[in-house]
Design an enzyme around this catalytic site. Structure first.
Site, PDB file in Angstrom:
ATOM      1  N   ARG A   1      -1.986  -5.804  17.531  1.00  0.00           N
ATOM      2  CA  ARG A   1      -3.042  -5.183  16.716  1.00  0.00           C
ATOM      3  C   ARG A   1      -4.405  -5.828  16.956  1.00  0.00           C
ATOM      4  O   ARG A   1      -4.531  -7.057  17.071  1.00  0.00           O
ATOM      5  CB  ARG A   1      -2.690  -5.256  15.232  1.00  0.00           C
ATOM      6  CG  ARG A   1      -1.465  -4.453  14.907  1.00  0.00           C
ATOM      7  CD  ARG A   1      -1.128  -4.552  13.451  1.00  0.00           C
ATOM      8  NE  ARG A   1      -1.808  -3.590  12.615  1.00  0.00           N
ATOM      9  CZ  ARG A   1      -2.356  -3.873  11.428  1.00  0.00           C
ATOM     10  NH1 ARG A   1      -2.348  -5.112  10.964  1.00  0.00           N
ATOM     11  NH2 ARG A   1      -2.920  -2.936  10.699  1.00  0.00           N
TER      12      ARG A   1
ATOM     13  N   GLU B   1      -4.410   4.427   0.849  1.00  0.00           N
ATOM     14  CA  GLU B   1      -4.853   3.187   0.210  1.00  0.00           C
ATOM     15  C   GLU B   1      -6.286   3.297  -0.294  1.00  0.00           C
ATOM     16  O   GLU B   1      -6.613   2.809  -1.371  1.00  0.00           O
ATOM     17  CB  GLU B   1      -4.731   2.035   1.217  1.00  0.00           C
ATOM     18  CG  GLU B   1      -5.264   0.719   0.691  1.00  0.00           C
ATOM     19  CD  GLU B   1      -5.113  -0.421   1.696  1.00  0.00           C
ATOM     20  OE1 GLU B   1      -4.555  -0.202   2.777  1.00  0.00           O
ATOM     21  OE2 GLU B   1      -5.561  -1.537   1.379  1.00  0.00           O
TER      22      GLU B   1
ATOM     23  N   ASP C   1     -11.857  -0.730   8.046  1.00  0.00           N
ATOM     24  CA  ASP C   1     -10.491  -0.715   7.522  1.00  0.00           C
ATOM     25  C   ASP C   1     -10.145   0.579   6.798  1.00  0.00           C
ATOM     26  O   ASP C   1     -10.096   0.608   5.567  1.00  0.00           O
ATOM     27  CB  ASP C   1     -10.332  -1.909   6.562  1.00  0.00           C
ATOM     28  CG  ASP C   1      -8.885  -2.222   6.274  1.00  0.00           C
ATOM     29  OD1 ASP C   1      -8.026  -1.507   6.789  1.00  0.00           O
ATOM     30  OD2 ASP C   1      -8.627  -3.191   5.533  1.00  0.00           O
TER      31      ASP C   1
ATOM     32  N   ASN D   1       2.563  -7.582   7.879  1.00  0.00           N
ATOM     33  CA  ASN D   1       2.569  -8.930   7.294  1.00  0.00           C
ATOM     34  C   ASN D   1       4.042  -9.303   7.231  1.00  0.00           C
ATOM     35  O   ASN D   1       4.702  -9.174   6.208  1.00  0.00           O
ATOM     36  CB  ASN D   1       1.929  -8.916   5.907  1.00  0.00           C
ATOM     37  CG  ASN D   1       0.478  -8.455   5.989  1.00  0.00           C
ATOM     38  OD1 ASN D   1      -0.282  -8.916   6.830  1.00  0.00           O
ATOM     39  ND2 ASN D   1       0.104  -7.510   5.137  1.00  0.00           N
TER      40      ASN D   1
ATOM     41  N   ARG E   1     -18.450  -8.313  10.011  1.00  0.00           N
ATOM     42  CA  ARG E   1     -17.012  -8.075  10.217  1.00  0.00           C
ATOM     43  C   ARG E   1     -16.768  -6.876  11.145  1.00  0.00           C
ATOM     44  O   ARG E   1     -15.802  -6.860  11.911  1.00  0.00           O
ATOM     45  CB  ARG E   1     -16.333  -7.840   8.865  1.00  0.00           C
ATOM     46  CG  ARG E   1     -14.905  -7.390   9.037  1.00  0.00           C
ATOM     47  CD  ARG E   1     -14.155  -7.338   7.721  1.00  0.00           C
ATOM     48  NE  ARG E   1     -12.979  -6.480   7.838  1.00  0.00           N
ATOM     49  CZ  ARG E   1     -12.249  -6.076   6.823  1.00  0.00           C
ATOM     50  NH1 ARG E   1     -12.557  -6.451   5.588  1.00  0.00           N
ATOM     51  NH2 ARG E   1     -11.190  -5.295   7.001  1.00  0.00           N
TER      52      ARG E   1
ATOM     53  N   LYS F   1       0.794  -8.470  14.104  1.00  0.00           N
ATOM     54  CA  LYS F   1      -0.493  -8.773  13.477  1.00  0.00           C
ATOM     55  C   LYS F   1      -0.637 -10.290  13.574  1.00  0.00           C
ATOM     56  O   LYS F   1       0.154 -11.033  12.983  1.00  0.00           O
ATOM     57  CB  LYS F   1      -0.479  -8.326  12.018  1.00  0.00           C
ATOM     58  CG  LYS F   1      -1.691  -8.764  11.204  1.00  0.00           C
ATOM     59  CD  LYS F   1      -1.638  -8.159   9.796  1.00  0.00           C
ATOM     60  CE  LYS F   1      -2.796  -8.618   8.933  1.00  0.00           C
ATOM     61  NZ  LYS F   1      -2.767  -7.999   7.587  1.00  0.00           N
TER      62      LYS F   1
ATOM     63  N   GLU G   1      -6.108 -12.080   8.504  1.00  0.00           N
ATOM     64  CA  GLU G   1      -5.740 -12.099   7.088  1.00  0.00           C
ATOM     65  C   GLU G   1      -4.600 -13.083   6.814  1.00  0.00           C
ATOM     66  O   GLU G   1      -3.638 -12.766   6.132  1.00  0.00           O
ATOM     67  CB  GLU G   1      -5.372 -10.687   6.620  1.00  0.00           C
ATOM     68  CG  GLU G   1      -6.542  -9.720   6.733  1.00  0.00           C
ATOM     69  CD  GLU G   1      -6.263  -8.334   6.156  1.00  0.00           C
ATOM     70  OE1 GLU G   1      -5.086  -7.937   6.122  1.00  0.00           O
ATOM     71  OE2 GLU G   1      -7.223  -7.661   5.761  1.00  0.00           O
TER      72      GLU G   1
ATOM     73  N   ARG H   1       0.830  -1.209   0.000  1.00  0.00           N
ATOM     74  CA  ARG H   1       0.000   0.000   0.000  1.00  0.00           C
ATOM     75  C   ARG H   1       0.861   1.254   0.000  1.00  0.00           C
ATOM     76  O   ARG H   1       0.517   2.264   0.606  1.00  0.00           O
ATOM     77  CB  ARG H   1      -0.978   0.024   1.163  1.00  0.00           C
ATOM     78  CG  ARG H   1      -1.729  -1.267   1.393  1.00  0.00           C
ATOM     79  CD  ARG H   1      -2.344  -1.844   0.152  1.00  0.00           C
ATOM     80  NE  ARG H   1      -3.062  -3.094   0.450  1.00  0.00           N
ATOM     81  CZ  ARG H   1      -3.649  -3.821  -0.487  1.00  0.00           C
ATOM     82  NH1 ARG H   1      -3.608  -3.467  -1.763  1.00  0.00           N
ATOM     83  NH2 ARG H   1      -4.282  -4.917  -0.163  1.00  0.00           N
TER      84      ARG H   1
END
Ligand code: BDP
Length: 741
Positions: A363, A432, A404, A249, A375, A326, A330, A207
């Site tokens: 997080r 983003e 998000d 990530n 969600r 994290k 995801e 991003r």
């Protein structure tokens, strides 16, 4: 500068050849250097590299007025941090005033500037100023008299406070402020003011719309880019004191010895500027790089591994900040893979860094496709029961809204709901979901809107700002994070206006109660021009810009309508795999009869996650602000809005208004031609053109799609989409920057 340097090199030799000059080689060399250096000062291309620290010469009358107040610098330079303050003042004053004041150990002239702490400066110590309560970061700026000389004092309890004070003094000059009769006292309640870089080790930025990662991993630890120092200066100038170097990530390799050496090198560059380094860690690292069979947080071998890893890191970097994680979100590994809770995972890491004074930022951006509940509710459902279960050195990092980083979201219901846990705000500075690099969207109003939102958790006035600054529930450990918009682009952030978002984030991190407009004003004066005929219209344009984006992308509470994976452009029709909660249709729920996600008490009941007075407002169609209508309610297309229009007409009006607002922004900017340098003027002008095209694309694609469902005519006077729906549906973007499959 390069161009001028090249000319400088070229000229003397040409003269020598063609005009038969008798210039000696030595003289030619001197001439080359002089021309190159003066060229550097005179014709520095305005490429945005200098950010808000441009320090270009002030108009002579103004400079003359200031010179008497900065006739001498009395400040220590015994440590790298003290040197950083001194260097910045010399650079800034030299640039702004055209001359650098002499430095001295004692005040000997009128108009001296005295900087330091009682420990570093005998002059400050003798003043016996009350520096208690300033903390590490706070400072005083006062006009005073020393040995009969009027002086300006920048005093702090710690060197980093003195550095921040030095930047503040420069800001006063850059923004045309008075530096007579000063009596300023600045402190912050936000302990951690952090930038999160979503940078991968291969240089890609998730991003990221400003080029590649600025961390040259391949050349580290040996080659330290000058850019690293400028990065640190820029951050220190707005009080940012932490940087997470790598993507949430995460890749476990960041914790291997070769990478830790590189991290150490960066930490060394940032240290003088009061910036600590943090790392995102992958929960499965003990397996991936440690050779263990499990990453179960309750397994003693796993705990030992993390403790040893923390010891190893702190041996290299004694002021290392800690970890960002994290987990179980995801596709990332986490404690739930072993039947443990998020608290088990966070606490295990917290215990590893605690002996060294480190912290863990865990997080709360956690949701799962296995969970069929709304969600928007999932993070609260997951974390609220864990309140009070985290170690004292854990902060829960919560995104501003429950989904998000959308152009507009209501505040995240976790704020105010976990009084026993320090909650850390997570904003996204990179755009983003707000038009990537090119769209002009000043995020100050978005940040401000969230920070000032009243959670009502402990009665009226329980704002999100007071939750995160620790005041509401008495937390000393406090923090705020911004996902950085920084990359290798010469202008750092992909556009000059994006720099304002980095700036605004930092200023609000320091003081969450500042207002977005004043910040924009400061930034415009420092970055572009102090000319009132420029500042006012440009600040007005910036202040309007985020609302324009909301209008042309996701008006009236709509959200998450962008294309999957790339997140560039509209795809409200997308219902494809792999997960329902990644598709726009999941969020807008539009059909022939109506549109919106019913999160009221008759729907998913997400409203119940808010304190009763807030829940009451969101739940009630007659009370909910239009801006959140379709976030919380599913309503028929012919629903009557406060304006008297039907919902469908109102939507079309907003989409169109968004495009019109961009047209107005373009027109405003066109009027600014000639008021700033041509380079930056032109770039913003072209980018606004791109924004107008893409705003129209968002409007038209959205209208075409929703109209295909409801079959309703457009209100009179509103143009139909330029293309049929099939055209918009056929567009694909596999190669946009920052892409993540
Ligand atoms: C989403 C981004 C994704 C991030 C994720 C996160 O699209 O790339 O990994 O947030 O915050 O908005 O972890």
């Amino acid at each position: 500068m390069l161009a001028i340097t090249a000319v400088g090199l070229f000229l003397p030799f040409r003269c020598a050849k063609h005009a038969g000059s008798r210039l000696t080689a030595a003289f030619r060399l001197v001439l080359v250097l002089v021309l190159a250096l003066s060229g550097a000062g005179l014709a520095h291309a305005e490429d945005g590299y200098d950010l808000w620290l441009r320090y270009r010469p002030l108009p002579e009358a103004q400079a003359a007025a200031y010179r008497g107040h900065v006739a001498q610098l009395v400040l220590p330079a015994a440590t790298p941090r003290q040197q950083a303050a001194r260097d910045e003042l010399l650079r800034g004053l030299g640039g702004l005033l055209g001359q650098t004041p002499p430095t001295s150990d004692a005040v000997s002239v009128d108009g001296a500037v005295v900087v330091g702490t009682p420990a570093s400066s005998p002059t400050i110590a003798r003043l016996r100023l009350d520096t208690r309560g300033l903390g590490h970061d706070g400072y005083l700026i006062r006009s005073a008299v020393i040995a009969g000389h009027p002086v300006t004092v920048v005093a702090a309890a710690d060197d980093v406070g003195a550095l921040y004070g030095a930047f503040h003094l420069l800001r006063l000059l850059q923004t045309g402020g008075s530096i007579a009769g000063l009596d300023l006292r600045e402190t912050t309640r936000m302990k951690l003011r952090v930038l999160d870089h979503w940078d991968d080790l291969n240089g890609h930025v998730e991003r990221g719309y400003a080029g590649n990662s600025i961390w040259g991993w391949q050349k580290l630890p040996d080659w330290l880019e000058p850019r690293y120092t400028d990065y640190a200066r820029a951050n220190a100038s707005i009080g940012i004191n932490g940087t997470v170097l790598n993507n949430v990530n995460a890749n476990a390799a960041i914790l291997t010895p070769p990478y830790l050496d590189k991290v150490k090198a960066l930490a060394g560059v940032f240290r003088p500027y009061g910036i600590r380094v943090y790392l995102s860690v992958k929960f499965s690292a003990p397996i991936e790089i440690g050779g263990l069979k499990t990453a179960d947080p309750l397994d003693p071998a796993v705990q030992r591994w993390w403790r040893a890893k923390a010891d190893e890191i702190y041996a290299l970097i004694p002021d290392f900040g800690g970890f960002l994680v994290k987990a179980n979100s995801e596709g990332q590994p986490g404690p739930q893979d072993y039947g443990r809770t998020h608290a088990d995972g966070a606490n295990m890491l917290a215990d590893a860094v605690a002996p060294h004074g480190g912290i863990v930022m865990w997080r709360a951006f956690v949701y799962s496709q296995a969970n069929t509940d709304d969600r928007a509710k999932q993070a609260y459902t997951e974390f609220k029961p864990l309140d009070g279960k985290f170690r004292a050195n854990v902060l829960l990092q919560v995104k501003n809204g429950p989904i998000d980083f959308q152009p507009r979201e209501p505040f995240n219901p976790l704020f105010g709901a976990m009084p026993k846990t320090p909650l850390m705000m997570e904003f996204q500075v990179t755009k983003e979901y707000l038009g990537f690099a090119t769209h002009l969207a000043y995020l100050g109003p978005l940040f401000e809107e969230t920070l000032r939102a009243d959670t009502m958790a402990r009665g009226k006035g329980s704002t999100v700002a007071r939750v995160i600054d620790g005041e509401l529930d008495g937390h000393a450990l406090t923090g705020i994070a911004g996902v950085a918009n920084i990359g290798t682009d010469r202008d750092w952030s992909g556009s000059d206006f994006n720099q304002a978002n980095w700036y605004a984030y930092g200023r609000l991190a320091w003081n969450p109660m500042l207002d977005a407009r004043s910040i924009a004003e400061e930034w415009v004066r420092m970055t572009f021009s102090d000319d009132a005929a420029f500042v006012k219209p440009v600040v007005d344009m910036m202040m309007q810009s985020r609302e324009a984006v909301v209008d042309y992308m996701t008006p009236l509470g709509l959200h998450h309508l962008m294309g999957k994976g790339h997140h560039y452009g509209p795809a409200p029709w997308d219902a494809s795999g792999p997960r329902a909660d990644w598709t726009p249709v999941y969020y807008h729920r539009a059909d022939h009869d109506g549109i919106g996600f019913d999160r009221s008490s008759s729907g998913s009941n997400a409203v119940a996650q808010y304190a009763p007075p807030v829940a009451g407002t969101f739940n009630d169609l007659s009370k909910i602000p239009d801006a959140y209508l379709l976030w919380f309610h599913h309503v028929p297309w012919n629903y009557r809005m406060r304006s008297g229009r039907t919902l469908w007409d109102e939507l079309v009006v907003h989409y169109t208004q968004g495009v019109d607002e961009v047209k107005q922004m373009r027109a405003t900017w066109q009027r600014m031609d000639g008021r700033i340098d041509a380079e930056r003027y032109r770039k913003a002008a072209v980018f606004l053109g791109i924004q107008e095209k893409e705003a129209l694309w968002w409007r038209d694609a959205s209208i075409a799609y929703f109209q295909s469902l409801n079959g309703l005519p457009l209100p009179a006077g509103y143009a139909p989409p330029q293309h049929p729906l099939s055209y918009y549906e056929s567009l694909s973007f596999p190669f946009v920057p920052g892409y993540r499959p």
